[in-house]
Design a protein around this motif. Structure first.
Motif, short mmCIF file in Angstrom:
data_model
loop_
_atom_site.label_atom_id
_atom_site.label_comp_id
_atom_site.label_asym_id
_atom_site.label_seq_id
_atom_site.Cartn_x
_atom_site.Cartn_y
_atom_site.Cartn_z
N THR A 283 -4.27 -4.89 5.65
CA THR A 283 -4.34 -5.06 7.08
C THR A 283 -5.87 -4.62 7.39
O THR A 283 -6.57 -5.31 8.20
N LEU A 284 -6.35 -3.55 6.88
CA LEU A 284 -7.60 -2.84 6.94
C LEU A 284 -8.63 -3.93 6.50
O LEU A 284 -9.86 -4.11 7.02
N ARG A 285 -8.24 -4.54 5.22
CA ARG A 285 -9.53 -5.68 4.50
C ARG A 285 -9.61 -6.77 5.34
O ARG A 285 -10.65 -7.07 5.57
N GLN A 286 -8.57 -7.07 6.25
CA GLN A 286 -8.59 -8.16 6.97
C GLN A 286 -9.61 -7.87 8.19
O GLN A 286 -10.24 -8.54 8.85
N LEU A 287 -9.38 -6.59 8.68
CA LEU A 287 -10.07 -6.36 9.84
C LEU A 287 -11.50 -6.07 9.84
O LEU A 287 -12.41 -6.28 10.50
N THR A 288 -11.64 -5.52 8.57
CA THR A 288 -13.18 -5.09 8.12
C THR A 288 -13.88 -6.18 7.45
O THR A 288 -15.29 -6.22 7.30
N GLY A 289 -13.28 -7.10 6.89
CA GLY A 289 -13.90 -8.14 5.95
C GLY A 289 -14.26 -7.49 4.78
O GLY A 289 -15.04 -7.97 3.70
N ASN A 290 -13.89 -6.11 4.36
CA ASN A 290 -14.27 -5.48 3.13
C ASN A 290 -13.24 -4.91 2.39
O ASN A 290 -12.15 -4.62 2.89
N GLU A 291 -13.55 -4.93 1.11
CA GLU A 291 -12.15 -4.63 0.02
C GLU A 291 -12.71 -3.31 -0.41
O GLU A 291 -13.99 -2.96 -0.76
N GLU A 292 -11.78 -2.07 -0.40
CA GLU A 292 -12.01 -1.12 -0.95
C GLU A 292 -12.07 -0.92 -2.47
O GLU A 292 -11.16 -1.47 -3.21
N THR A 293 -13.30 -0.52 -2.90
CA THR A 293 -13.18 -0.43 -4.34
C THR A 293 -13.77 1.02 -4.99
O THR A 293 -14.33 1.68 -4.20
N GLY A 294 -13.43 1.32 -6.08
CA GLY A 294 -13.60 2.56 -6.71
C GLY A 294 -12.95 3.79 -6.12
O GLY A 294 -12.19 3.77 -5.33
N PRO A 295 -13.46 5.07 -6.57
CA PRO A 295 -12.52 6.32 -6.02
C PRO A 295 -13.02 6.56 -4.50
O PRO A 295 -14.08 6.05 -3.99
N GLN A 296 -12.17 7.24 -3.81
CA GLN A 296 -12.29 7.51 -2.56
C GLN A 296 -13.61 8.45 -2.14
O GLN A 296 -13.96 9.27 -3.22
N THR A 297 -14.34 8.41 -1.12
CA THR A 297 -15.33 9.08 -0.89
C THR A 297 -15.26 9.81 0.50
O THR A 297 -14.29 9.33 1.41
N GLY A 298 -16.24 10.66 0.77
CA GLY A 298 -16.17 11.17 2.09
C GLY A 298 -14.71 11.97 2.56
O GLY A 298 -14.24 12.51 1.83
N VAL A 299 -14.55 11.68 4.00
CA VAL A 299 -13.40 12.28 4.42
C VAL A 299 -12.00 11.90 3.65
O VAL A 299 -11.19 12.89 3.55
N ASN A 300 -11.98 10.67 3.33
CA ASN A 300 -10.79 10.34 2.40
C ASN A 300 -10.82 11.00 1.11
O ASN A 300 -9.32 11.06 0.52
#
Length: 353
Positions: free
Chosen positions: A130-147
Motif C-alpha cells: 500500500t505504501l509503495r502505491q502511495l509513494t511510488g517508491n519501493e523500500e530496499t535495503g536495511p531500515q534507516t532513521g526512525v524505522n
C-alpha cells in the motif's frame, strides 16, 4: 507469504485503487467538489480540536451529501494522525449532530459499510505494498532513521495504518489523502509528514490546484498563519497575516460595581466564543485594573474591517451588548495602529507554542 501470492495481492490492490480513484475524480476538474471541500474542512477542524466549528462543518458535509459512514471512516483514520482524544471528540460531536438532525426530521444516508477484508498472511508486507502505491517508491535495503531506531513504529505504521485502515474501502486512497493532508495542514510542527503526504496525494491524483484550495479552506476556518504552512510547502508565496485594514482597538469600560461579577461572566463567554468561532477575530482579551476592578480594558484585534462588521452581527456579541447595557457606566473606544506588525505575529506564535 510467497512471491506469487504477494504479486497477486499487489495486482488486486492496484486495480482496486485505480478503479476507486477513477470513480472519485470529478470530470477531471481541478476544483474541489462539495464532498472534498466538506471532508477537508472536517478533517482540519478535527485535527485542530475546534469542536464548535466542527459541528457546523459536519452539518454542512451531511447537507452536501457525505454519508455517515464516509465521515465516520475519516474520523477513525484521523486517530493515527492527530491522536485518539481528538478523533474520539470528533466522533462524539458527529453523534450529537446526527441526534439533532434526526430530531429535526432529517434522515441522513448511512452509506456503504466496509467490505470485509481477509487478513493477509503477512500484514507487514501488505502494508508495504500500500505504501509503495502511495509513494511510488519501493523500500530496499536495511531500515534507516526512525524505522531502524524504533522498528516497532515501522511495524505499527505498515501493519495497522497502511494494511488495516487503508484497506477499508469506504474511502479510497485519494479520499484518504485529502483527509490526511487537511489534518496535517491544520497542525503545527508536522511539516515533514505533511510534505510526504502532499507527494502521496499527488500520486493518487490530487492536483496542485486542489491542494491550494485546501490551503484556502484552512485559511478560512483556522487562520492565515496555519494556511501559510501548506502554501510554503506547495512553493506558493505566504499571504500576509495582517491586512492593510486590520483593526486594533482598546475598549475602556467602567462598570457599575453592583453589576461587576455578572458583567465579567457575560464578557468572558462572549470573548472566548468570538475568538473560538470567528476566524477574523484575532484577539479579544479582557483585563481589569488591579487597583480598581470596575475599570475594564479589552484589547480587540480583527483581521480586517469586514471581520469586525461580521463580529457585530454574531449572536454572542448581540447577546453581550443587550445584556450589559445597564451595567456599563462609561465606554470609550480607542482605535490604535501597530508599530511593528511582524513582532505582533511572533507574539501570537509564542502564545500558541
Amino acid at each position: 507469504m510467497g512471491k506469487t501470492k504477494l504479486w497477486i495481492l499487489f495486482f488486486a490492490l492496484t486495480v482496486t485503487a485505480n478503479t476507486m480513484n477513477a470513480q472519485d475524480k470529478s470530470s477531471g476538474a481541478a476544483a474541489l467538489n462539495a464532498h472534498q471541500q466538506s471532508m477537508a474542512t472536517i478533517a482540519a477542524l478535527t485535527a485542530a480540536g475546534e469542536l464548535p466549528q466542527l459541528k457546523s462543518a459536519l452539518n454542512a458535509g451531511l447537507d452536501a451529501g457525505l454519508t455517515v459512514n464516509e465521515i465516520k471512516e475519516a474520523l477513525v483514520q484521523l486517530y493515527a494522525y492527530c491522536g485518539f482524544p481528538r478523533s474520539l471528540n470528533a466522533i462524539n460531536t458527529l453523534m450529537a449532530v446526527l441526534d439533532e438532525r434526526e430530531n429535526r426530521g432529517i434522515k441522513d444516508a448511512e452509506g456503504k459499510e466496509a467490505t470485509p477484508v481477509a487478513a493477509p498472511a503477512d500484514k507487514y508486507e501488505a502494508g508495504k505494498i500500500t505504501l509503495r502505491q502511495l509513494t511510488g517508491n519501493e523500500e530496499t535495503g536495511p531500515q534507516t532513521g526512525v524505522n531502524a531506531f524504533a522498528p516497532v513504529i515501522d511495524a505499527f505504521l505498515k501493519e495497522h495504518l497502511f494494511a488495516d485502515i487503508f484497506s477499508r474501502d469506504v474511502l479510497n486512497y485519494r479520499q484518504r489523502e485529502f483527509v490526511t493532508i487537511s489534518a496535517l495542514a491544520a497542525m503545527s510542527g508536522v511539516e515533514p509528514q505533511l510534505q510526504a503526504h502532499i507527494g502521496m496525494g499527488k500520486n493518487t491524483g490530487i492536483t496542485d490546484g486542489q491542494l491550494a484550495e485546501i490551503a484556502d479552506l484552512i485559511d478560512k476556518c483556522l487562520g492565515r498563519m496555519q494556511a501559510n504552512t501548506l502554501r510554503k510547502l506547495l512553493g506558493q508565496p505566504a499571504l500576509p497575516v495582517t491586512e492593510p485594514d486590520m483593526m486594533v482597538r482598546i475598549s475602556e469600560i467602567e462598570i457599575f460595581p453592583q453589576h461587576l461579577e455578572a458583567y465579567k461572566t457575560i464578557l468572558e463567554k462572549e470573548s472566548s466564543e468570538s475568538v473560538e468561532i470567528e476566524p477574523g477575530v484575532i484577539a479579544i482579551y479582557p483585563m481589569y485594573q488591579k487597583e480598581n476592578p470596575s475599570q475594564i480594558r479589552i484589547l480587540e484585534i480583527y483581521a480586517n474591517q469586514a471581520a469586525y462588521r461580521s463580529h457585530l452581527q454574531t449572536p454572542h456579541f448581540l447577546h453581550y451588548k443587550s445584556s450589559t447595557l445597564k451595567m456599563v457606566k462609561t465606554l470609550k473606544l480607542v482605535d490604535m495602529n501597530a508599530l511593528d506588525e511582524q513582532t505582533m505575529q511572533m507574539i501570537f506564535r509564542k502564545l500558541a507554542d
